[in-house]
Design an enzyme around this catalytic site. Structure first.
Site, PDB file in Angstrom:
ATOM      1  N   LYS A 166       7.272  14.370  -6.858  1.00 58.51           N
ATOM      2  CA  LYS A 166       7.404  15.832  -6.915  1.00 58.51           C
ATOM      3  C   LYS A 166       8.750  16.251  -7.502  1.00 58.51           C
ATOM      4  O   LYS A 166       8.922  17.413  -7.906  1.00 58.51           O
ATOM      5  CB  LYS A 166       7.216  16.447  -5.525  1.00 58.51           C
ATOM      6  CG  LYS A 166       8.250  16.077  -4.481  1.00 58.51           C
ATOM      7  CD  LYS A 166       7.899  16.685  -3.139  1.00 58.51           C
ATOM      8  CE  LYS A 166       8.919  16.311  -2.070  1.00 58.51           C
ATOM      9  NZ  LYS A 166      10.257  16.843  -2.344  1.00 58.51           N
ATOM     10  N   ASP A 167       9.713  15.315  -7.606  1.00 55.02           N
ATOM     11  CA  ASP A 167      11.017  15.612  -8.201  1.00 55.02           C
ATOM     12  C   ASP A 167      11.055  15.328  -9.698  1.00 55.02           C
ATOM     13  O   ASP A 167      12.026  15.690 -10.372  1.00 55.02           O
ATOM     14  CB  ASP A 167      12.114  14.777  -7.525  1.00 55.02           C
ATOM     15  CG  ASP A 167      12.334  15.158  -6.074  1.00 55.02           C
ATOM     16  OD1 ASP A 167      12.046  16.310  -5.712  1.00 55.02           O
ATOM     17  OD2 ASP A 167      12.771  14.284  -5.291  1.00 55.02           O
ATOM     18  N   ALA A 209      13.881  25.086   1.578  1.00 57.83           N
ATOM     19  CA  ALA A 209      14.413  25.206   0.223  1.00 57.83           C
ATOM     20  C   ALA A 209      13.293  25.325  -0.796  1.00 57.83           C
ATOM     21  O   ALA A 209      13.551  25.455  -1.991  1.00 57.83           O
ATOM     22  CB  ALA A 209      15.286  23.997  -0.104  1.00 57.83           C
ATOM     23  N   LEU A 224      10.275  27.173  -2.615  1.00 56.02           N
ATOM     24  CA  LEU A 224       9.643  28.464  -2.878  1.00 56.02           C
ATOM     25  C   LEU A 224       8.135  28.377  -2.689  1.00 56.02           C
ATOM     26  O   LEU A 224       7.489  29.373  -2.362  1.00 56.02           O
ATOM     27  CB  LEU A 224       9.969  28.936  -4.296  1.00 56.02           C
ATOM     28  CG  LEU A 224      11.433  29.315  -4.561  1.00 56.02           C
ATOM     29  CD1 LEU A 224      11.608  29.795  -5.999  1.00 56.02           C
ATOM     30  CD2 LEU A 224      11.884  30.406  -3.599  1.00 56.02           C
ATOM     31  N   ARG A 225       7.564  27.204  -2.891  1.00 57.30           N
ATOM     32  CA  ARG A 225       6.123  27.011  -2.645  1.00 57.30           C
ATOM     33  C   ARG A 225       5.803  27.281  -1.187  1.00 57.30           C
ATOM     34  O   ARG A 225       4.846  28.012  -0.866  1.00 57.30           O
ATOM     35  CB  ARG A 225       5.727  25.577  -3.033  1.00 57.30           C
ATOM     36  CG  ARG A 225       4.319  25.176  -2.572  1.00 57.30           C
ATOM     37  CD  ARG A 225       4.096  23.688  -2.753  1.00 57.30           C
ATOM     38  NE  ARG A 225       4.966  22.874  -1.919  1.00 57.30           N
ATOM     39  CZ  ARG A 225       4.693  22.527  -0.672  1.00 57.30           C
ATOM     40  NH1 ARG A 225       3.589  22.947  -0.079  1.00 57.30           N
ATOM     41  NH2 ARG A 225       5.531  21.769  -0.004  1.00 57.30           N
ATOM     42  N   GLY A 262      19.413  20.011   2.253  1.00 55.17           N
ATOM     43  CA  GLY A 262      19.870  18.794   2.930  1.00 55.17           C
ATOM     44  C   GLY A 262      18.733  17.799   3.095  1.00 55.17           C
ATOM     45  O   GLY A 262      17.568  18.124   2.909  1.00 55.17           O
ATOM     46  N   GLN A 298      17.346  14.306   7.913  1.00 54.11           N
ATOM     47  CA  GLN A 298      18.184  14.253   9.112  1.00 54.11           C
ATOM     48  C   GLN A 298      19.071  15.497   9.220  1.00 54.11           C
ATOM     49  O   GLN A 298      19.270  16.030  10.319  1.00 54.11           O
ATOM     50  CB  GLN A 298      19.039  12.986   9.103  1.00 54.11           C
ATOM     51  CG  GLN A 298      18.276  11.705   9.351  1.00 54.11           C
ATOM     52  CD  GLN A 298      17.489  11.217   8.141  1.00 54.11           C
ATOM     53  OE1 GLN A 298      17.560  11.789   7.064  1.00 54.11           O
ATOM     54  NE2 GLN A 298      16.738  10.144   8.324  1.00 54.11           N
ATOM     55  N   THR A 299      19.610  15.958   8.096  1.00 53.99           N
ATOM     56  CA  THR A 299      20.466  17.144   8.110  1.00 53.99           C
ATOM     57  C   THR A 299      19.685  18.378   8.541  1.00 53.99           C
ATOM     58  O   THR A 299      20.157  19.189   9.356  1.00 53.99           O
ATOM     59  CB  THR A 299      21.067  17.375   6.712  1.00 53.99           C
ATOM     60  OG1 THR A 299      21.869  16.245   6.353  1.00 53.99           O
ATOM     61  CG2 THR A 299      21.938  18.629   6.691  1.00 53.99           C
ATOM     62  N   ARG A 300      18.478  18.529   8.029  1.00 54.09           N
ATOM     63  CA  ARG A 300      17.684  19.705   8.376  1.00 54.09           C
ATOM     64  C   ARG A 300      17.262  19.683   9.849  1.00 54.09           C
ATOM     65  O   ARG A 300      17.243  20.714  10.516  1.00 54.09           O
ATOM     66  CB  ARG A 300      16.472  19.812   7.448  1.00 54.09           C
ATOM     67  CG  ARG A 300      16.846  20.320   6.065  1.00 54.09           C
ATOM     68  CD  ARG A 300      15.642  20.528   5.194  1.00 54.09           C
ATOM     69  NE  ARG A 300      15.517  19.463   4.216  1.00 54.09           N
ATOM     70  CZ  ARG A 300      14.578  19.444   3.267  1.00 54.09           C
ATOM     71  NH1 ARG A 300      13.689  20.416   3.192  1.00 54.09           N
ATOM     72  NH2 ARG A 300      14.525  18.448   2.413  1.00 54.09           N
ATOM     73  N   CYS A 340      11.946  25.408 -10.708  1.00 55.58           N
ATOM     74  CA  CYS A 340      12.333  25.683  -9.322  1.00 55.58           C
ATOM     75  C   CYS A 340      12.222  27.156  -8.951  1.00 55.58           C
ATOM     76  O   CYS A 340      12.367  27.521  -7.788  1.00 55.58           O
ATOM     77  CB  CYS A 340      13.760  25.185  -9.072  1.00 55.58           C
ATOM     78  SG  CYS A 340      13.885  23.388  -9.039  1.00 55.58           S
TER      79      CYS A 340
END
Length: 392
Positions: free
Chosen positions: A165-166, A210, A212-213, A232, A235-237, A324
């Site tokens: 997806k990236d 993060a 928009l979808r 992030g 783990q950060t989220r 994006c």
């Protein structure tokens, strides 16, 4: 023995004897001398016939003693050169995917099973370095791939492992993507400490995302909720959620499973509730187009059903020229009859406008590419040029 033979033998032997030392009287053989604390390899030879080395009457010079093993001198081991260097981002999820690739390569090829045959190299991308802005504000495509692509084309790595997806719908010249690993669960996970589903959240609740979808689909169905940028790694989220920055968040279930954290999900959203991102749950592996050996290795790992589904969804994305700033979702899969079923979505970021379409056909490359393209053209026509102008 004839006396002449003895004379010849003596003459020949004399030729083999070492020349006598210039010492006035020939000294005994030097003895190895070193203090107990001094390593043997640093020991020096001392002439026992003189007080100091370098006497005018002795040609002996300080030199290092050579310490030999009883059987043979052990040569220093040469460092192993990796047969494959895998390039990846450094997040825990990216590393988990790189290790999965490494393990599958080792299982499929005996020469790669040896220690050191495969090396994993971490590369920081633009998307990793800029965390204080929404992805849409950073701009451009390939936010999580460009630096890795550059390393691959420059020969610093041999293959690159990506979350599909990236990966932009185009690849740089000189690069191909011959392999998709089997696709994981495509659904999104809902994570919340106070509610079990999106529908249970009270009006005004804040959801961190993060994507928009995700934002557009949440606001389309639950306009009373609020969605804020939430960057992030996994783990950060999760840490930010526990600290109370937001009331809930959504993450790809595939990532949680690959990290061994599926129990983190409060609930799992069906594809009817939240259509996934293009190629969500799929891993793609690239290599240089002129590297036949890497292509051979990667082709052995390719999962054809996943490759065709990803190709269908990426054709849909390519027609819409998504970036994006464009909320786009798509999902192609093999249905119970063995055919391809496809669903696509195009929306405005605030969820006020949503276009959807569906298709079906045979599960073959040509048909699935055509399905993706046709669906993309349909939604592009429905939205009209003004729709995309407003997203710039």
């Amino acid at each position: 023995i004839h006396p002449s033979a003895l004379s010849i033998t003596a003459q020949n032997s004399a030729l083999l004897l070492p020349r006598p030392s210039p010492c006035i009287s020939r000294p005994p053989r030097p003895t190895l001398s070193h203090p107990p604390s001094q390593p043997p390899e640093m020991a020096t030879l001392r002439c026992t016939n003189h007080t100091l080395l370098g006497s005018p009457t002795c040609l002996a010079r300080p030199r290092r003693a050579v310490v030999r093993a009883a059987v043979a001198v052990q040569a220093e081991a040469e460092p192993k050169v990796s047969l494959i260097r895998i390039g990846t981002r450094g997040s825990p999820l990216a590393l988990a995917q790189a290790r999965q690739t490494r393990d599958e390569l080792k299982a499929a090829h005996t020469e790669l099973a040896e220690d050191g045959a495969i090396e994993i190299i971490i590369i920081k991308t633009t998307g990793d370095m800029i965390l204080d802005k929404p992805l849409a504000d950073i701009g451009g495509k390939g936010l999580f791939t460009k630096e890795i692509d550059d390393a691959l084309l420059q020969g610093s790595i041999d293959i690159a492992v990506h979350s599909m997806k990236d990966v932009p719908t185009y690849l740089p010249e000189g690069m191909i993507l011959p392999c998709n690993l089997p696709r994981e669960d495509v659904r999104d996970a809902f994570i919340c400490l106070t509610a079990k589903t999106l529908g249970e959240l009270p009006a005004g609740s804040v959801i961190g995302s993060a994507s928009l979808r995700r934002q557009s689909q949440i606001l389309y169905k639950y306009p009373s909720l609020k969605v804020v940028n939430f960057r992030g790694n996994v783990q950060t989220r999760l840490r930010k959620l526990k600290e109370g920055d937001v009331h809930a968040t959504l993450l790809a279930l595939a990532g949680l499973k690959r990290l061994g954290m599926p129990e983190t999900a409060t609930s799992v959203l069906s594809v009817d509730e939240m259509l996934p991102a293009v190629a969500q749950g799929a891993i793609g592996i690239t290599c240089r187009s002129n590297d036949d050996k890497m292509m051979e290795y990667l082709s052995s790992l390719n999962h054809e059903d996943t490759r065709l589904a990803v190709a269908c969804e990426r054709e849909f994305l390519s027609v819409l020229d998504g970036n994006c700033r464009t909320p786009i979702a798509a999902y192609a899969y093999r249905d119970k009859d063995g055919n391809c079923s496809f669903r696509g979505l195009l929306a405005s970021p605030d969820g006020s406008i949503v276009y959807e379409t569906s298709r079906s056909g045979t599960y073959s490359l040509d048909d699935m590419v055509a399905i993706g393209q046709d669906a993309g053209h349909e939604l592009k026509s429905k939205a009209g040029p003004g729709f995309f102008d407003g997203l710039q």
